[in-house]
Scaffold this active site. Structure first.
Site, PDB file in Angstrom:
ATOM      1  CE  LYS A  51      -7.551  -2.877  -3.997  1.00 15.19           C
ATOM      2  NZ  LYS A  51      -8.096  -1.910  -3.041  1.00 15.19           N
ATOM      3  CB  SER A  89      -0.885  -0.014   1.253  1.00 18.31           C
ATOM      4  OG  SER A  89      -1.429   1.270   1.488  1.00 18.31           O
ATOM      5  CG  HIS A 107     -11.206   0.601  -0.599  1.00 17.83           C
ATOM      6  ND1 HIS A 107     -10.402   1.266  -1.491  1.00 17.83           N
ATOM      7  CD2 HIS A 107     -10.543   0.626   0.585  1.00 17.83           C
ATOM      8  CE1 HIS A 107      -9.319   1.693  -0.861  1.00 17.83           C
ATOM      9  NE2 HIS A 107      -9.371   1.302   0.396  1.00 17.83           N
ATOM     10  CE1 TYR A 132      -6.206   4.558  -1.910  1.00 15.10           C
ATOM     11  CE2 TYR A 132      -4.573   4.370  -0.165  1.00 15.10           C
ATOM     12  CZ  TYR A 132      -5.788   4.000  -0.719  1.00 15.10           C
ATOM     13  OH  TYR A 132      -6.575   3.076  -0.084  1.00 15.10           O
ATOM     14  CB  THR A 183      -6.564   2.698  -5.063  1.00 14.86           C
ATOM     15  OG1 THR A 183      -5.803   1.509  -4.844  1.00 14.86           O
ATOM     16  CG2 THR A 183      -7.909   2.584  -4.369  1.00 14.86           C
TER      17      THR A 183
END
Ligand SMILES: Cc1cc2nc3c(=O)[nH]c(=O)nc-3n(C[C@H](O)[C@H](O)[C@H](O)COP(=O)(O)O)c2cc1C
Length: 339
Positions: free
Chosen positions: A213, A99, A237, A123, A149
């Site tokens: 995603k 992440s 999510h 992100y 994402t």
């Protein structure tokens, strides 16, 4: 371990952050329920003495279709953190996604698990340079795909976090000072103005295949293919963003139809058992992401715990292939299902 034991282990704040979903958590529950609603339809008298769970994703053979979903703040689950999870993925031939909101740096995870097949989840932050720097680091340290994402323009309405005020106290890849930050402070860094026009910037910077995603609609899946995505992750999510959206299992089939083989399609949300993995493949997914079960393994016993969860998922899938009369995972299709 039940919820009470996990709360005792992690504290209410971290437990609520990891376990929780948005709103009334209807989608969170539906994610698991919708896999269990699907019934399998096995074939008998097939030679299943040798079985192969491998799949092909992004042009590469993966020994197993299980990918460890990107999950933030893993050192709040166990001190082994993201490095432990990545090593567990390496030990079980699974793919690991780091992440952007990790509590271990991109370089440190690469050093801890050099043999793991590692992808990086991005992100897009208001400060674009922060995101571009992360992409550059992922490239430099051998991550093989970029998972952008797209279902997080703002944080979901998460009542458990509102109640506990959960704060991240470990240093982050994006905030190495280690000053404590609440999730709403961290989520405020995300860029809510991101659009399809911006994706090209990251495709160019990535120098590796890009997946989007957080897609649930077939028209968005088509746009993803149009902007050059090599893969799509059908995902809500983990029920953490907008409550009452459809589950991954329900969103998957129309997306598979719309994409029509032009990109790989992965799915997540509520996949808990090897037979759930098989159902996803029957519905046309090329691979699956699994989130919380791996985190609970990590929380209980660090790397070894995450490894045990992944091993069991693989063993359950192997048993499923045998009992379905479909020895090769790549041959799973809708004929093995009755809805
Ligand atoms: C604690 C937690 C943190 C997460 N952090 C991220 C993240 O940083 N980036 C991301 O794209 N998805 C994140 N997700 C979503 C997961 O990648 C995945 O979509 C979801 O957890 C799959 O559902 P499951 O947990 O039911 O398997 C997170 C999920 C959880 C549970």
């Amino acid at each position: 371990m039940d919820d009470a034991e996990l709360i005792a282990l992690l504290g209410e704040g971290a437990h609520g952050y990891f376990a929780g979903g948005a709103g009334d958590e209807l989608t969170l529950r539906d994610n698991e329920a919708s896999w269990s609603r699907i019934r399998l339809s096995p074939q008998v008298l097939v030679d299943v003495s040798s079985r192969d769970a491998s799949v092909t994703v992004l042009g590469q053979r993966l020994p197993h279709p299980v990918v460890v979903a990107p999950m933030a703040y893993q050192r709040h689950a166990h001190e082994d953190g993201e490095s432990g999870t990545a090593r567990a993925a390496a030990a079980t031939d699974s793919t690991f996604v780091l992440s952007s909101q990790s509590t271990t740096s991109i370089a440190d995870v690469a050093a801890a698990a050099p043999d793991a097949r590692r992808w990086f989840q991005l992100y897009v932050f208001k400060d674009r340079q922060v995101s571009l720097d992360l992409v550059a680091q992922a490239r430099e340290h051998g991550y093989e795909a970029l998972v952008v994402t797209v279902d997080f323009p703002v944080g979901g309405w998460r009542e458990r976090d509102r109640r506990t005020g959960f704060s991240v106290t470990h240093p982050l890849a994006i905030n190495p000072t280690g000053e404590s930050m609440t999730t709403s402070e961290l989520f405020a860094m995300h860029d809510p103005s991101l659009t399809w026009d911006d994706i090209g910037e990251f495709t160019d910077a990535a120098g590796m295949p890009l997946l989007l995603k957080g897609i649930l609609r077939p028209d968005d899946a088509e746009r993803a293919v149009d902007v050059g995505a090599a893969g799509i992750v059908v995902s809500n999510h983990g029920g953490r963003q907008l409550d009452t959206v459809l589950s991954g299992a329900d969103a998957l089939p129309p997306v598979v139809d719309a994409v029509a083989g032009r990109a790989d399609v992965l799915v997540d949300g509520g996949i808990r058992r090897g037979w759930d993995v098989a159902k996803a493949l029957c519905l046309g997914a090329d691979a699956v992401l699994v989130g919380r079960p791996v985190l609970w393994g990590l929380a209980q016993n660090g790397q070894a715990g995450a490894e045990a969860v992944l091993t069991q998922l693989h063993d359950e899938l192997d048993t499923t292939l045998a009992l379905l009369g479909c020895p090769n995972a790549r041959d799973l299709d809708a004929s093995f299902l009755t809805r």
